[in-house]
Design an enzyme around this catalytic site. Structure first.
Site, PDB file in Angstrom:
ATOM      1  N   ASP A 155       5.003  22.024  71.063  1.00 39.02           N
ATOM      2  CA  ASP A 155       5.216  22.047  69.401  1.00 39.02           C
ATOM      3  C   ASP A 155       4.923  23.127  69.059  1.00 39.02           C
ATOM      4  O   ASP A 155       4.077  23.999  69.133  1.00 39.02           O
ATOM      5  CB  ASP A 155       4.078  20.993  68.949  1.00 39.02           C
ATOM      6  CG  ASP A 155       4.457  21.023  67.333  1.00 39.02           C
ATOM      7  OD1 ASP A 155       5.409  20.230  66.970  1.00 39.02           O
ATOM      8  OD2 ASP A 155       3.863  21.623  66.553  1.00 39.02           O
ATOM      9  N   ASN A 163      11.796  27.816  57.867  1.00 36.21           N
ATOM     10  CA  ASN A 163      12.782  27.078  57.236  1.00 36.21           C
ATOM     11  C   ASN A 163      12.774  27.501  55.545  1.00 36.21           C
ATOM     12  O   ASN A 163      13.719  27.689  54.875  1.00 36.21           O
ATOM     13  CB  ASN A 163      12.782  25.624  57.332  1.00 36.21           C
ATOM     14  CG  ASN A 163      13.309  25.376  58.791  1.00 36.21           C
ATOM     15  OD1 ASN A 163      14.095  25.859  59.277  1.00 36.21           O
ATOM     16  ND2 ASN A 163      12.855  24.162  59.190  1.00 36.21           N
ATOM     17  N   HIS A 168      17.518  26.800  56.827  1.00 35.94           N
ATOM     18  CA  HIS A 168      17.687  25.948  57.869  1.00 35.94           C
ATOM     19  C   HIS A 168      18.611  26.650  58.808  1.00 35.94           C
ATOM     20  O   HIS A 168      18.174  26.519  60.331  1.00 35.94           O
ATOM     21  CB  HIS A 168      18.376  24.809  57.749  1.00 35.94           C
ATOM     22  CG  HIS A 168      17.119  23.758  56.752  1.00 35.94           C
ATOM     23  ND1 HIS A 168      16.156  23.123  57.263  1.00 35.94           N
ATOM     24  CD2 HIS A 168      16.953  23.709  55.377  1.00 35.94           C
ATOM     25  CE1 HIS A 168      15.538  22.480  56.764  1.00 35.94           C
ATOM     26  NE2 HIS A 168      16.244  22.762  55.099  1.00 35.94           N
ATOM     27  N   ASP A 172      17.295  26.979  62.847  1.00 36.51           N
ATOM     28  CA  ASP A 172      18.125  26.593  64.079  1.00 36.51           C
ATOM     29  C   ASP A 172      18.088  27.705  65.082  1.00 36.51           C
ATOM     30  O   ASP A 172      18.300  27.415  66.182  1.00 36.51           O
ATOM     31  CB  ASP A 172      19.607  26.146  63.492  1.00 36.51           C
ATOM     32  CG  ASP A 172      19.491  24.731  62.551  1.00 36.51           C
ATOM     33  OD1 ASP A 172      18.363  24.197  62.767  1.00 36.51           O
ATOM     34  OD2 ASP A 172      20.500  24.657  61.969  1.00 36.51           O
ATOM     35  N   ASP A 198      10.862  19.983  65.862  1.00 32.46           N
ATOM     36  CA  ASP A 198      10.411  21.226  66.354  1.00 32.46           C
ATOM     37  C   ASP A 198       9.525  21.183  67.700  1.00 32.46           C
ATOM     38  O   ASP A 198       8.847  21.708  67.987  1.00 32.46           O
ATOM     39  CB  ASP A 198       9.869  22.203  65.599  1.00 32.46           C
ATOM     40  CG  ASP A 198       8.414  21.504  64.923  1.00 32.46           C
ATOM     41  OD1 ASP A 198       8.309  20.082  65.056  1.00 32.46           O
ATOM     42  OD2 ASP A 198       7.563  22.282  64.090  1.00 32.46           O
TER      43      ASP A 198
END
Length: 276
Positions: A155, A163, A168, A172, A198
Site C-alpha cells: 500500500d 492527487n 490525478h 496515475d 493505491d
C-alpha cells in the site's frame, strides 16, 4: 304337244349390275380406263402429282422415336439438375467458410475481452478479479502438491496528497511507475496485480519465509527508488509491504485478509520509526 316358254326377267344379273355401276362411277370420277379394262379388273387410277416416295412410319418406329426423345429430355434434365446442385453446393461451401471465419474472429474477440476484464488498464498488471483467480489456482496447487507460496500486500504511503497537490494525472503516473518497478523485480512465474486504488499484491511461488520477507523489503525500496518527475516536482512515494504464506487449507479471502493485516502492521511500524 304343249310348248313351255320360259321368259327371262328384264332385270340384269348381279354381276352385270356391278359392272354397270363401276362404269358409271369411273365416268363420274374422270378415270382414264376403258370399259373393257374395268371388265378385266385391272382398273388403273391416275397417280397423284408430286407425292413423296417415303414410306409411312410404323407405330413401332413412332414409339421408338418417342422413347429416344424422352431419354434425351431425361439426360438434359439430369444435367441441368446436376448443374443446379453444383451451384447450390458452391454457395453453401462459401457460406460455411464465411461463417467459420466470423466464428474464429468472434472467438478471438471474446478471448481478448476476457483478457481485458482481468487487466488493469492503467498499470497493465492484473486487476483484483484476475489476481483472485490466480490466487485460487495457487491455493489449489499448494493443497495438492504441497508447494509453497507467499503473498505480499503493498500500500502506498501518503498517496492522497499527490492527487490533491498535482492532480490525478500525476497520481496515475506514480501508480504506473510503481507497477513497473514491482514487475521488474519479480520472476516471470510470479504475479503482480493492482487490487485497489493505491494497493498492489505480489504472489511469489516456491519461496521460503526468509526469502519472502527479504523480497518484501526489496520491493519497498524499489518502489521508493522510482520517482516521477512532474513539472518542476519530483514525486517519490513510500510503500508498506505485508507478507503472509499460503497454507493447504486456506481460502483466497483468508490469505488476502492476513496479508492486508500484515501490511497495516508494517505501515504502523514505519510510522513509529519515522516519528522517532
Amino acid at each position: 304337244m304343249n310348248t313351255i316358254i320360259c321368259l327371262r326377267p328384264a332385270f340384269p344379273s348381279v354381276g352385270a349390275a356391278r359392272i354397270i355401276a363401276e362404269s358409271a362411277s369411273f365416268r363420274r370420277a374422270g378415270s382414264k380406263v376403258s370399259f373393257a379394262d374395268s371388265l378385266k379388273g385391272s382398273v388403273v387410277r391416275e397417280k397423284p402429282a408430286s407425292r413423296p416416295n417415303t414410306p409411312a412410319p410404323t407405330w413401332r418406329q413412332a414409339r421408338r422415336s418417342e422413347r429416344i426423345g424422352d431419354a434425351a429430355a431425361d439426360v438434359e434434365g439430369a444435367r441441368a439438375a446436376k448443374s443446379r446442385s453444383r451451384a447450390i453446393a458452391a454457395r453453401l461451401a462459401a457460406e460455411v467458410e464465411r461463417l467459420a471465419v466470423e466464428l474464429q474472429a468472434s472467438r478471438e474477440r471474446i478471448a481478448n475481452l476476457e483478457a481485458t476484464l482481468d487487466i488493469d488498464p492503467l498499470t497493465e498488471t492484473l486487476n483484483r478479479r484476475g489476481f483472485e483467480r490466480e490466487l485460487k489456482r495457487s491455493l489449489a496447487y499448494v493443497k495438492r502438491y504441497g508447494a509453497t507460496a507467499a503473498l505480499i500486500y503493498l500500500d502506498l504511503d501518503d498517496f492522497k496528497p499527490v492527487n490533491d497537490r498535482h492532480g490525478h494525472a500525476a497520481g496515475d503516473a506514480v501508480l504506473k511507475s510503481i507497477a513497473a518497478a514491482l514487475s521488474s523485480r519479480v520472476r516471470a512465474s510470479d504475479v503482480v496485480a493492482r487490487i485497489g486504488g493505491d494497493e498492489f499484491a505480489v504472489l511469489l511461488w516456491n519461496i521460503s519465509e526468509p526469502d519472502a520477507r527479504a523480497k518484501a523489503a526489496a520491493l519497498e525500496a524499489a518502489a521508493y527508488a522510482a520517482p516521477v518527475t512532474w513539472g518542476s516536482s519530483t514525486l517519490a512515494v513510500a510503500v508498506s509491504a505485508g507478507v503472509t504464506f499460503c497454507g493447504p487449507t486456506d481460502a483466497a479471502g483468508e490469505v488476502l485478509a492476513r496479508a492486508d493485516a500484515a501490511m497495516y502492521a508494517r505501515k504502523a511500524q514505519r510510522r513509529r520509526a519515522a516519528a522517532r
